[in-house]
Motif scaffolding. Structure first.
Motif, PDB file in Angstrom:
ATOM      1  N   ASN A   9      39.491  41.805  35.534  1.00 33.84           N
ATOM      2  CA  ASN A   9      39.295  41.048  34.290  1.00 33.84           C
ATOM      3  C   ASN A   9      40.255  41.470  33.184  1.00 33.84           C
ATOM      4  O   ASN A   9      40.286  40.854  32.124  1.00 33.84           O
ATOM      5  CB  ASN A   9      37.861  41.227  33.759  1.00 33.84           C
ATOM      6  CG  ASN A   9      36.844  40.524  34.610  1.00 33.84           C
ATOM      7  OD1 ASN A   9      35.859  41.118  35.032  1.00 33.84           O
ATOM      8  ND2 ASN A   9      37.060  39.252  34.880  1.00 33.84           N
ATOM      9  N   LEU A  10      41.002  42.558  33.416  1.00 32.48           N
ATOM     10  CA  LEU A  10      41.807  43.100  32.308  1.00 32.48           C
ATOM     11  C   LEU A  10      43.217  42.517  32.228  1.00 32.48           C
ATOM     12  O   LEU A  10      44.053  43.057  31.529  1.00 32.48           O
ATOM     13  CB  LEU A  10      41.871  44.633  32.405  1.00 32.48           C
ATOM     14  CG  LEU A  10      40.522  45.373  32.373  1.00 32.48           C
ATOM     15  CD1 LEU A  10      40.723  46.873  32.369  1.00 32.48           C
ATOM     16  CD2 LEU A  10      39.702  44.972  31.146  1.00 32.48           C
ATOM     17  N   GLY A  11      43.457  41.443  32.962  1.00 30.47           N
ATOM     18  CA  GLY A  11      44.773  40.796  32.856  1.00 30.47           C
ATOM     19  C   GLY A  11      45.433  40.663  34.208  1.00 30.47           C
ATOM     20  O   GLY A  11      45.035  41.328  35.173  1.00 30.47           O
ATOM     21  N   PRO A  12      46.467  39.800  34.269  1.00 30.40           N
ATOM     22  CA  PRO A  12      47.093  39.477  35.562  1.00 30.40           C
ATOM     23  C   PRO A  12      47.676  40.693  36.296  1.00 30.40           C
ATOM     24  O   PRO A  12      47.568  40.783  37.508  1.00 30.40           O
ATOM     25  CB  PRO A  12      48.205  38.489  35.190  1.00 30.40           C
ATOM     26  CG  PRO A  12      48.037  38.175  33.763  1.00 30.40           C
ATOM     27  CD  PRO A  12      47.017  39.053  33.156  1.00 30.40           C
ATOM     28  N   GLU A  13      48.245  41.631  35.530  1.00 27.65           N
ATOM     29  CA  GLU A  13      48.850  42.803  36.196  1.00 27.65           C
ATOM     30  C   GLU A  13      47.800  43.617  36.924  1.00 27.65           C
ATOM     31  O   GLU A  13      48.049  44.177  37.989  1.00 27.65           O
ATOM     32  CB  GLU A  13      49.495  43.707  35.139  1.00 27.65           C
ATOM     33  CG  GLU A  13      50.904  43.340  34.797  1.00 27.65           C
ATOM     34  CD  GLU A  13      51.534  44.437  33.956  1.00 27.65           C
ATOM     35  OE1 GLU A  13      52.609  44.898  34.323  1.00 27.65           O
ATOM     36  OE2 GLU A  13      50.920  44.826  32.942  1.00 27.65           O
ATOM     37  N   LEU A  14      46.630  43.699  36.297  1.00 28.52           N
ATOM     38  CA  LEU A  14      45.550  44.483  36.919  1.00 28.52           C
ATOM     39  C   LEU A  14      44.868  43.698  38.020  1.00 28.52           C
ATOM     40  O   LEU A  14      44.476  44.253  39.040  1.00 28.52           O
ATOM     41  CB  LEU A  14      44.560  44.961  35.864  1.00 28.52           C
ATOM     42  CG  LEU A  14      45.196  46.146  35.143  1.00 28.52           C
ATOM     43  CD1 LEU A  14      44.779  46.236  33.717  1.00 28.52           C
ATOM     44  CD2 LEU A  14      44.927  47.433  35.894  1.00 28.52           C
ATOM     45  N   LYS A  15      44.778  42.391  37.818  1.00 30.45           N
ATOM     46  CA  LYS A  15      44.169  41.569  38.881  1.00 30.45           C
ATOM     47  C   LYS A  15      44.990  41.710  40.170  1.00 30.45           C
ATOM     48  O   LYS A  15      44.442  41.808  41.266  1.00 30.45           O
ATOM     49  CB  LYS A  15      44.114  40.107  38.440  1.00 30.45           C
ATOM     50  CG  LYS A  15      43.484  39.204  39.479  1.00 30.45           C
ATOM     51  CD  LYS A  15      43.151  37.835  38.910  1.00 30.45           C
ATOM     52  CE  LYS A  15      42.630  36.898  39.981  1.00 30.45           C
ATOM     53  NZ  LYS A  15      43.585  35.876  40.402  1.00 30.45           N
ATOM     54  N   GLU A  16      46.289  41.743  40.010  1.00 25.56           N
ATOM     55  CA  GLU A  16      47.176  41.878  41.165  1.00 25.56           C
ATOM     56  C   GLU A  16      46.956  43.189  41.923  1.00 25.56           C
ATOM     57  O   GLU A  16      47.147  43.263  43.122  1.00 25.56           O
ATOM     58  CB  GLU A  16      48.609  41.849  40.648  1.00 25.56           C
ATOM     59  CG  GLU A  16      49.570  41.103  41.524  1.00 25.56           C
ATOM     60  CD  GLU A  16      50.871  40.948  40.772  1.00 25.56           C
ATOM     61  OE1 GLU A  16      51.698  41.870  40.859  1.00 25.56           O
ATOM     62  OE2 GLU A  16      51.016  39.925  40.065  1.00 25.56           O
ATOM     63  N   ARG A  17      46.578  44.218  41.182  1.00 18.68           N
ATOM     64  CA  ARG A  17      46.395  45.538  41.800  1.00 18.68           C
ATOM     65  C   ARG A  17      44.962  45.805  42.227  1.00 18.68           C
ATOM     66  O   ARG A  17      44.641  46.884  42.699  1.00 18.68           O
ATOM     67  CB  ARG A  17      46.796  46.631  40.797  1.00 18.68           C
ATOM     68  CG  ARG A  17      48.267  46.783  40.623  1.00 18.68           C
ATOM     69  CD  ARG A  17      48.540  47.749  39.495  1.00 18.68           C
ATOM     70  NE  ARG A  17      49.945  48.079  39.433  1.00 18.68           N
ATOM     71  CZ  ARG A  17      50.901  47.277  39.003  1.00 18.68           C
ATOM     72  NH1 ARG A  17      50.585  46.056  38.600  1.00 18.68           N
ATOM     73  NH2 ARG A  17      52.152  47.667  38.980  1.00 18.68           N
ATOM     74  N   THR A  18      44.085  44.820  41.999  1.00 18.79           N
ATOM     75  CA  THR A  18      42.664  45.041  42.290  1.00 18.79           C
ATOM     76  C   THR A  18      42.221  44.229  43.498  1.00 18.79           C
ATOM     77  O   THR A  18      42.555  43.055  43.617  1.00 18.79           O
ATOM     78  CB  THR A  18      41.803  44.621  41.059  1.00 18.79           C
ATOM     79  OG1 THR A  18      42.220  45.402  39.938  1.00 18.79           O
ATOM     80  CG2 THR A  18      40.320  44.855  41.303  1.00 18.79           C
ATOM     81  N   VAL A  19      41.493  44.881  44.369  1.00 16.39           N
ATOM     82  CA  VAL A  19      40.827  44.169  45.458  1.00 16.39           C
ATOM     83  C   VAL A  19      39.334  44.311  45.205  1.00 16.39           C
ATOM     84  O   VAL A  19      38.829  45.432  45.051  1.00 16.39           O
ATOM     85  CB  VAL A  19      41.143  44.774  46.842  1.00 16.39           C
ATOM     86  CG1 VAL A  19      40.592  43.888  47.940  1.00 16.39           C
ATOM     87  CG2 VAL A  19      42.627  45.001  47.014  1.00 16.39           C
ATOM     88  N   ILE A  20      38.636  43.204  45.159  1.00 14.96           N
ATOM     89  CA  ILE A  20      37.189  43.249  44.928  1.00 14.96           C
ATOM     90  C   ILE A  20      36.473  43.279  46.277  1.00 14.96           C
ATOM     91  O   ILE A  20      36.755  42.461  47.157  1.00 14.96           O
ATOM     92  CB  ILE A  20      36.728  42.027  44.111  1.00 14.96           C
ATOM     93  CG1 ILE A  20      37.390  42.059  42.722  1.00 14.96           C
ATOM     94  CG2 ILE A  20      35.188  42.009  43.983  1.00 14.96           C
ATOM     95  CD1 ILE A  20      37.131  40.841  41.874  1.00 14.96           C
ATOM     96  N   ALA A  21      35.569  44.262  46.408  1.00 13.97           N
ATOM     97  CA  ALA A  21      34.686  44.303  47.582  1.00 13.97           C
ATOM     98  C   ALA A  21      33.305  43.905  47.083  1.00 13.97           C
ATOM     99  O   ALA A  21      32.826  44.441  46.080  1.00 13.97           O
ATOM    100  CB  ALA A  21      34.671  45.696  48.178  1.00 13.97           C
ATOM    101  N   HIS A  22      32.693  42.971  47.762  1.00 13.87           N
ATOM    102  CA  HIS A  22      31.432  42.430  47.254  1.00 13.87           C
ATOM    103  C   HIS A  22      30.532  42.080  48.438  1.00 13.87           C
ATOM    104  O   HIS A  22      30.933  42.232  49.596  1.00 13.87           O
ATOM    105  CB  HIS A  22      31.735  41.169  46.421  1.00 13.87           C
ATOM    106  CG  HIS A  22      30.844  40.985  45.241  1.00 13.87           C
ATOM    107  ND1 HIS A  22      29.481  41.058  45.320  1.00 13.87           N
ATOM    108  CD2 HIS A  22      31.122  40.707  43.934  1.00 13.87           C
ATOM    109  CE1 HIS A  22      28.950  40.844  44.128  1.00 13.87           C
ATOM    110  NE2 HIS A  22      29.934  40.637  43.256  1.00 13.87           N
ATOM    111  N   GLY A  23      29.338  41.608  48.123  1.00 10.86           N
ATOM    112  CA  GLY A  23      28.438  41.209  49.206  1.00 10.86           C
ATOM    113  C   GLY A  23      27.158  40.633  48.645  1.00 10.86           C
ATOM    114  O   GLY A  23      26.897  40.703  47.439  1.00 10.86           O
ATOM    115  N   LEU A  24      26.374  40.058  49.528  1.00  7.97           N
ATOM    116  CA  LEU A  24      25.160  39.352  49.103  1.00  7.97           C
ATOM    117  C   LEU A  24      23.910  40.215  49.198  1.00  7.97           C
ATOM    118  O   LEU A  24      22.842  39.831  48.704  1.00  7.97           O
ATOM    119  CB  LEU A  24      24.974  38.101  49.972  1.00  7.97           C
ATOM    120  CG  LEU A  24      26.148  37.122  49.987  1.00  7.97           C
ATOM    121  CD1 LEU A  24      25.825  35.929  50.882  1.00  7.97           C
ATOM    122  CD2 LEU A  24      26.478  36.647  48.571  1.00  7.97           C
ATOM    123  N   ALA A  25      24.026  41.380  49.826  1.00  9.73           N
ATOM    124  CA  ALA A  25      22.851  42.172  50.193  1.00  9.73           C
ATOM    125  C   ALA A  25      21.924  42.476  49.024  1.00  9.73           C
ATOM    126  O   ALA A  25      20.717  42.242  49.100  1.00  9.73           O
ATOM    127  CB  ALA A  25      23.309  43.472  50.850  1.00  9.73           C
TER     128      ALA A  25
END
Ligand SMILES: Cc1ncc(COP(=O)(O)O)c(C=O)c1O
Length: 397
Positions: free
Chosen positions: A220-236
């Motif tokens: 959420n902190l901007g395009p440069e950070l979005k590029e370096r971030t991988v979100i791990a998520h789930g429904l559990a």
């Protein structure tokens, strides 16, 4: 039998083995108050279950595309847009068999021998072994209780070496329930950019958030950070779907493609039925989540206050997930007969044996002063369990 070194160097999940021990006692008729649970004590909402039942009736029971059905990927893309103001395309998403599998896959496709990955402690139990299984080295960074166990930019900077490839961030956190503020994320982000790190953002507790806080992550902190971030998520956790096993990642196309390739040669697709249920979960109303969170919140406030009233116990205000992480170290060094409570493992054993209360020792999360208590149990059980803990502590000398 000679097993591969890869597997002999990791231990079984301590939370799952504790859960097994507690359930075995309960099966023997012992009345144990179980603060060990890592899953909501709610049922999967009906509309989600119905979608699973429909999938079976419609014979949606065959192989699906390896990285998830288009309908589910679209629901995930829509979720990120709606909830997080983040734009991803379906080829930036890969669906796996639970959040843990998502993290495992990410480590396998991103890390290798020679890489270091920063893991702030207290950490979720599976991060270090998942990194080790990828041949990389977890670098555990101690954090301070006075900062609610959140890693600061200085702590991160001091841990980074030329071999550091990534850091893992989990907010709200298991085991502490702490949540990073925007300002705290921004401070860490400076180091991420400065040292060109990847961020694995484990957002699995995103929607279990209290005190009116709104969720945000590094992306959420901007395009440069979005590029370096991988979100791990789930429904559990959000939809009380721990048994359905649906997790997902969002990040660079190359990463999503690599995860899909890995799955194509390992697990193949996640369960077809669970994927259909997942579509219903993500596209449906979040009323059930609100009901669950309201119940969690009432328990959280009660638990924190009651713990702080017990002599020698200190608990900071957790703001998310369904855990608190109180400090019991004032009781360490005390005795019960011949038993010396020399740390969180012994304290947890003592509480299970003598108070019939199951808690997870902080040691399992890399912080021995504390115990993790889950409040995914009824308020009545919480009250009963706390009475038992207080009584058992009073017997130590
Ligand atoms: C921080 C964190 N990440 C990931 C997971 C994985 O969840 P699941 O594999 O059930 O989707 C858990 C489950 O306990 C967790 O606490």
């Amino acid at each position: 039998m000679d097993l591969a070194a890869r597997i002999t160097q990791v231990k079984p999940s301590p939370t799952l083995s504790l859960d097994a021990k507690t359930k075995a006692l309960q099966a023997d008729g012992v009345d144990v108050v179980n603060f060990g649970a890592g899953e909501p004590d709610f049922s999967t909402p009906d509309y989600i279950k119905q979608a699973g039942i429909r999938a079976i009736e419609d014979n949606f029971t065959r192989y699906t595309p390896v990285g998830g059905i288009p309908e589910l990927k679209k629901a995930i893309v829509d979720k990120f847009k709606r909830d997080n103001e983040l734009d991803y395309s379906p080829d930036q998403i890969a669906v796996s068999c639970g959040g843990k599998h998502t993290l495992y896959n990410l480590a396998q496709v991103l890390f290798q021998a020679g890489d270091q990955v920063v893991v702030p402690a207290p950490y979720w139990v599976s991060y270090p072994p998942i990194i080790t299984l990828a041949g990389a080295e977890p670098v555990i960074v101690a954090t301070s209780e006075t900062n609610d166990f959140k890693m600061t930019a200085d702590e991160l900077r001091a841990a980074v070496t030329p071999r550091t490839r990534a850091m893992i961030l989990n907010s709200p956190s298991n085991p502490t329930g702490a949540t990073y503020t925007r300002a705290e994320l921004e401070a860490l982000a400076e180091v991420v950019l400065e040292r060109n790190l990847l961020v694995i953002s484990d957002d699995i507790y995103e929607k279990i958030l209290f005190d009116g806080l709104s969720f945000r992550n590094m992306a959420n902190l901007g395009p440069e950070l979005k590029e370096r971030t991988v979100i791990a998520h789930g429904l559990a956790k959000t939809y009380a779907m721990t048994g359905w096993r649906i997790g997902f990642m969002a990040g660079g196309k190359e990463i999503a493609g690599a995860v899909t390739k890995l799955q194509s040669q390992s697990t193949s697709n996640p369960c077809s039925i669970a994927q259909k249920a997942g579509v219903a979960a993500l596209n449906g109303p979040d009323d059930s989540v609100a009901v669950m969170c309201a119940a969690f919140d009432e328990r959280r406030l009660f638990l924190i206050e009651a713990l702080n009233r017990i002599e020698g116990v200190k608990c900071f205000r957790a703001t998310g997930a369904f855990y608190v992480f109180p400090n019991f170290s004032a009781h360490f060094g005390k005795r019960f007969g011949d038993l010396v409570i020399d740390g969180s493992d012994r304290m947890a054993d003592y509480l299970l044996e003598e108070a019939r209360v199951s808690v997870v020792p902080g040691q399992a999360f890399g912080e021995d002063a504390c115990l993790r208590l889950s409040y995914a149990i009824s308020l009545d059980d919480i009250k009963k369990g706390l009475d038992r803990i207080e009584e058992a502590l009073s017997r130590l000398s």
